[in-house]
Design an enzyme around this catalytic site. Sequence first.
Site, PDB file in Angstrom:
ATOM      1  N   HIS A 179      -7.931   1.167  -5.846  1.00 39.34           N
ATOM      2  CA  HIS A 179      -7.672   2.530  -5.385  1.00 39.34           C
ATOM      3  C   HIS A 179      -6.648   3.222  -6.284  1.00 39.34           C
ATOM      4  O   HIS A 179      -5.655   2.617  -6.668  1.00 39.34           O
ATOM      5  CB  HIS A 179      -7.101   2.527  -3.962  1.00 39.34           C
ATOM      6  CG  HIS A 179      -8.078   2.052  -2.925  1.00 39.34           C
ATOM      7  ND1 HIS A 179      -7.675   1.491  -1.742  1.00 39.34           N
ATOM      8  CD2 HIS A 179      -9.426   2.061  -2.891  1.00 39.34           C
ATOM      9  CE1 HIS A 179      -8.730   1.171  -1.020  1.00 39.34           C
ATOM     10  NE2 HIS A 179      -9.813   1.500  -1.697  1.00 39.34           N
TER      11      HIS A 179
ATOM     12  N   GLU B  56      -1.649   0.013   2.800  1.00 45.63           N
ATOM     13  CA  GLU B  56      -1.655  -0.792   1.575  1.00 45.63           C
ATOM     14  C   GLU B  56      -0.513  -0.331   0.683  1.00 45.63           C
ATOM     15  O   GLU B  56       0.179   0.638   0.998  1.00 45.63           O
ATOM     16  CB  GLU B  56      -3.016  -0.694   0.868  1.00 45.63           C
ATOM     17  CG  GLU B  56      -3.378   0.701   0.393  1.00 45.63           C
ATOM     18  CD  GLU B  56      -4.809   0.785  -0.150  1.00 45.63           C
ATOM     19  OE1 GLU B  56      -5.674   0.039   0.326  1.00 45.63           O
ATOM     20  OE2 GLU B  56      -5.050   1.608  -1.036  1.00 45.63           O
TER      21      GLU B  56
END
Lengths: 376, 289
Positions: B247, B209
Amino acid sequence: MKVHEYQAKEIFKKYGIVTPREKMCRTVDEVMAAAKEIGIPCVIKAQVMVGGRGKAGGIKLAKNENEVKQHAEFILKMEIKGIPVRKVLVSEAVDIKSEAYLGIIVDRTEKKTVVMACKEGGVEIEEIARQKPEAIYKVYADPLLGLMSHKAREIGLFLYNDPKMAFECASVVSKLYKLFIALDSSLAEINPLVVDGSGKLIALDAKINFDDNGLFRHSDIEAMRDRESEDENELLAKEQDLSYVRLSGNIGCVVNGAGLAMATMDLVKHFGGEPANFLDIGGSSSPEKVMNALKILLKDENVRVIFFNIFGGITRCDDVANGILQAKEALNIKHPIVARLTGTNEDKAMEILKDAGLIFAKTMDEGAQKAIALLK
Amino acid sequence: MSIFVDKNTRLLVQGITGRDGSFHTGQMVKYGTNVVAGVTPGKAGQKVEGVPVFNSVAEAVKKTDANTSVIFVPARFASDAVYEAADAGIKLIVCISEGVPAIEMVKVVDYISGKDCRLIGANSPGVVSPGEAKVGILPGHIFKKGSVGVVSRSGTLTYEIVDQITKSGLGQSTCLGIGGDPIIGTKFIDCLELFADDKDTEAVVVVGEIGGRDEQDTAVYVKENFKKPVFGFVAGKTAPADKRMGHAGAIISGTAGTAAEKIKAFEDCGIKVGETPAEVARLVKENLK
């Protein structure tokens, strides 16, 4: 979390790093008074938490009282990268002999805190890192012992030939490191660090970002948050243990998990749609959390379709289904809702939602495509 | 074979009496994981899902020979939990706790680096070797024993991709989430080194990511050292700069750490990248004959 330059400088002062004489002001009158106190010429600096303030015309030198007024009026009416300027910093005009860069971050690759120095100050460090990385001098701190004095001196001796300046700089480096660790920062930057006419080291600009994961042990930092300059819905989401970022599209996405939430936005785009937001409702989502998520999502008037993409694990699909039902009624939601709910208790969820007028999808691909088709 | 966890795993649960700890202990036991002990200071003598609870990791290890620990304690106690497990001789620590400050993680990683001990996480969803053991919160029903290794920075996105791989008819050797934080104990490359030597793993899926440069480093490693086929996915192509996407580690800083730059790095190094999770599963299926 970010803070303004003037707030970062307040922290610098607490840790003994020298900053120019300056004052934060909200109105032209305040600026006029502050300029008289600090002395003219002075510099008027827009306080917004984005880079490129100088280039945008948000930092100006005023040589006389007239210019102070003019610049203050101009800057306080400005928008920089879409953000209105509500505060300015009136700062003494420092006689600059040399400029350098000093910054501290946590290096993800080395898994250590790193102090970075560069002989060119006032420029964007990311640019230098890309164009001539060899110009950046790096010193790593020991995770358990911290930044040893000789390492701080190493930085000083890299930046300045004069040993007296080098050691004065080492002291600034040590102070910056101390505050970085003490406050759970993710970035502490002096750019530029200048030597003035009398040979003194001054932090002309200041930037500190804080690690959100560390904020629980720094209520004083949390109190510095400028709520005016942050997105109201993003803050509201954070308070409710949700994670929300607004984008510019019209398909509202509700997802559990950050990675899947990003992948869902990407998928909407992949099939030709435009996601309205990132929204992670997290694990163990209760019906109430779904309700809160929808409240935030619907504040965005661009949203025309809502797409639920839930992969049940800890998150139970029946909880999400109950949340959708309750929210639909309580918030009187007229938007079409596409629901892809799979995993834990998906059968119960289907039973709960069978008469709710939703559009169901078996896979996320199907869900994204159905959501896009509804816009036509 | 598999990596990290298998039939020889003797699992200890730190924070076993908490809400998440007790729930997932039940799930792990149900999956067939050999859960031998739990630790919550002050709660020794209790049992959770039939698992005995101890006051300290050292005591639990002495009595049960636990060799692996999974941590469910709140973030502010997580670093101490890792130190305690490492000091007690635990060989593999899987930290599920989310929200540990990066500066704490720097110390944790440094402290255990000198010990015979590996840390996965923090903010990891756990590790599963299908048919052998499940350590963490990943939902057991989506896995099937097979030959695809999966390593990811995410949780539910991993489930999505694993589920699609399973539905395509393939199974997995080991799947793990390494955690979405900026500072983590185990990175993609550490996992690939182990997958390289695992004879049951024929291919690996790397799910990345935005944020950092772990994917870029991994791409170079794969090109130079890794002989098995690798497939990739990168989440966050539509993410704006300078916004944390859930995150703590998922943030594009200025122009660094974008999905585009990671996808390019993967492709430049011969890693086939799926545009969507479904396409990743399709690519694996087509290329694994």
